[in-house]
Write a protein that holds these residues in place. Structure first.
Motif, PDB file in Angstrom:
ATOM      1  N   ALA A  22     -32.819  42.675 -56.197  1.00 17.20           N
ATOM      2  CA  ALA A  22     -31.211  41.966 -55.034  1.00 17.20           C
ATOM      3  C   ALA A  22     -31.565  42.493 -53.854  1.00 17.20           C
ATOM      4  CB  ALA A  22     -30.701  44.048 -55.141  1.00 17.20           C
ATOM      5  N   GLN A  23     -32.577  42.888 -52.903  1.00 15.02           N
ATOM      6  CA  GLN A  23     -32.588  42.138 -51.413  1.00 15.02           C
ATOM      7  C   GLN A  23     -33.972  41.447 -51.342  1.00 15.02           C
ATOM      8  OE1 GLN A  23     -33.826  46.482 -49.964  1.00 15.02           O
ATOM      9  NE2 GLN A  23     -31.403  46.531 -50.181  1.00 15.02           N
ATOM     10  N   HIS A  24     -34.553  40.900 -52.440  1.00 13.68           N
ATOM     11  CA  HIS A  24     -35.365  39.001 -51.978  1.00 13.68           C
ATOM     12  C   HIS A  24     -34.825  38.316 -51.840  1.00 13.68           C
ATOM     13  CE1 HIS A  24     -38.998  36.611 -52.634  1.00 13.68           C
ATOM     14  NE2 HIS A  24     -38.622  38.049 -53.600  1.00 13.68           N
ATOM     15  N   SER A  25     -34.965  37.815 -50.258  1.00 12.25           N
ATOM     16  CA  SER A  25     -34.733  36.903 -49.574  1.00 12.25           C
ATOM     17  C   SER A  25     -34.307  35.377 -50.374  1.00 12.25           C
ATOM     18  CB  SER A  25     -35.093  36.480 -48.504  1.00 12.25           C
ATOM     19  OG  SER A  25     -36.397  36.240 -48.403  1.00 12.25           O
ATOM     20  N   GLU A  31     -29.781  34.127 -59.599  1.00 16.47           N
ATOM     21  CA  GLU A  31     -31.198  34.513 -59.772  1.00 16.47           C
ATOM     22  C   GLU A  31     -31.541  36.256 -60.136  1.00 16.47           C
ATOM     23  OE1 GLU A  31     -33.203  30.639 -58.739  1.00 16.47           O
ATOM     24  OE2 GLU A  31     -33.087  32.045 -57.234  1.00 16.47           O
ATOM     25  N   LYS A  32     -30.713  36.805 -58.661  1.00 15.77           N
ATOM     26  CA  LYS A  32     -31.058  38.298 -59.130  1.00 15.77           C
ATOM     27  C   LYS A  32     -30.469  39.107 -60.088  1.00 15.77           C
ATOM     28  CE  LYS A  32     -30.989  38.415 -53.764  1.00 15.77           C
ATOM     29  NZ  LYS A  32     -30.919  38.791 -52.840  1.00 15.77           N
ATOM     30  N   LEU A  33     -29.285  38.460 -60.777  1.00 13.63           N
ATOM     31  CA  LEU A  33     -27.942  39.315 -61.025  1.00 13.63           C
ATOM     32  C   LEU A  33     -28.909  39.106 -63.181  1.00 13.63           C
ATOM     33  CD1 LEU A  33     -24.626  38.413 -59.960  1.00 13.63           C
ATOM     34  CD2 LEU A  33     -26.263  40.658 -59.884  1.00 13.63           C
ATOM     35  N   ILE A  64     -27.779  45.874 -59.031  1.00 14.10           N
ATOM     36  CA  ILE A  64     -26.736  44.892 -59.141  1.00 14.10           C
ATOM     37  C   ILE A  64     -25.328  45.357 -58.433  1.00 14.10           C
ATOM     38  CG2 ILE A  64     -25.073  44.018 -61.417  1.00 14.10           C
ATOM     39  CD1 ILE A  64     -27.560  45.195 -63.836  1.00 14.10           C
ATOM     40  N   ALA A  65     -24.513  46.565 -58.129  1.00 11.49           N
ATOM     41  CA  ALA A  65     -23.967  46.643 -57.450  1.00 11.49           C
ATOM     42  C   ALA A  65     -24.386  46.145 -56.218  1.00 11.49           C
ATOM     43  CB  ALA A  65     -23.323  47.612 -57.139  1.00 11.49           C
ATOM     44  N   HIS A  66     -25.348  46.609 -55.653  1.00 14.54           N
ATOM     45  CA  HIS A  66     -25.787  45.404 -54.441  1.00 14.54           C
ATOM     46  C   HIS A  66     -25.139  43.867 -54.156  1.00 14.54           C
ATOM     47  CE1 HIS A  66     -27.843  45.827 -50.314  1.00 14.54           C
ATOM     48  NE2 HIS A  66     -28.697  44.757 -50.824  1.00 14.54           N
ATOM     49  N   ARG A  69     -22.556  43.409 -54.142  1.00 11.07           N
ATOM     50  CA  ARG A  69     -21.177  43.646 -52.994  1.00 11.07           C
ATOM     51  C   ARG A  69     -22.048  42.951 -51.495  1.00 11.07           C
ATOM     52  NH1 ARG A  69     -22.745  48.579 -53.951  1.00 11.07           N
ATOM     53  NH2 ARG A  69     -24.601  48.706 -52.918  1.00 11.07           N
ATOM     54  N   GLY A  70     -22.458  42.508 -51.507  1.00 12.76           N
ATOM     55  CA  GLY A  70     -23.455  41.085 -51.016  1.00 12.76           C
ATOM     56  C   GLY A  70     -22.800  39.393 -51.332  1.00 12.76           C
ATOM     57  N   VAL A  71     -22.512  39.193 -52.411  1.00 11.83           N
ATOM     58  CA  VAL A  71     -22.030  37.801 -52.456  1.00 11.83           C
ATOM     59  C   VAL A  71     -20.301  38.346 -52.225  1.00 11.83           C
ATOM     60  CG1 VAL A  71     -20.774  36.983 -54.804  1.00 11.83           C
ATOM     61  CG2 VAL A  71     -23.056  37.552 -54.815  1.00 11.83           C
ATOM     62  N   GLN A  72     -19.832  39.061 -52.603  1.00  9.84           N
ATOM     63  CA  GLN A  72     -18.601  39.404 -52.009  1.00  9.84           C
ATOM     64  C   GLN A  72     -18.036  39.275 -50.100  1.00  9.84           C
ATOM     65  OE1 GLN A  72     -17.057  43.421 -53.208  1.00  9.84           O
ATOM     66  NE2 GLN A  72     -16.672  42.877 -55.195  1.00  9.84           N
TER      67      GLN A  72
END
Length: 85
Positions: A22-25, A31-33, A64-66, A69-72
């Motif tokens: 979830a935190q991978h740059s 892709e993360k989801l 997934i929630a993380h 939140r990042g997308v928001q």
């Protein structure tokens, strides 16, 4: 065996945790989801068969929630290296 024990590699500590995914740059949010949803499906399948998977479903859901939140907040919608493809 040339490649070793695949299951041992998958369950090894050198692999990414759901939150690390979830935190991978280098991954986009999509892709993360995709990875996390596949991981959750695999975990559910393993649980249904009575096998330990290595990650709790709550840990995957938290990752997934993380990402959501990042997308928001406008984070993670593009890869770190634009134009590489």
């Amino acid at each position: 065996m040339a490649f070793g024990n695949l299951e041992g590699q998958i369950m090894g500590r050198d692999n990414l945790t759901p939150m690390q995914i979830a935190q991978h740059s280098l991954f986009t949010a999509r892709e993360k989801l995709d990875l996390l949803h596949q991981l959750r499906a695999d975990a559910a399948g393993a649980e249904a068969e009575g096998h330990a998977f290595g990650f709790a479903s709550g840990e995957i859901d938290e990752a997934i929630a993380h990402v959501h939140r990042g997308v928001q907040d406008g984070v993670g919608t593009e890869t770190a290296f634009k134009g590489d493809y």
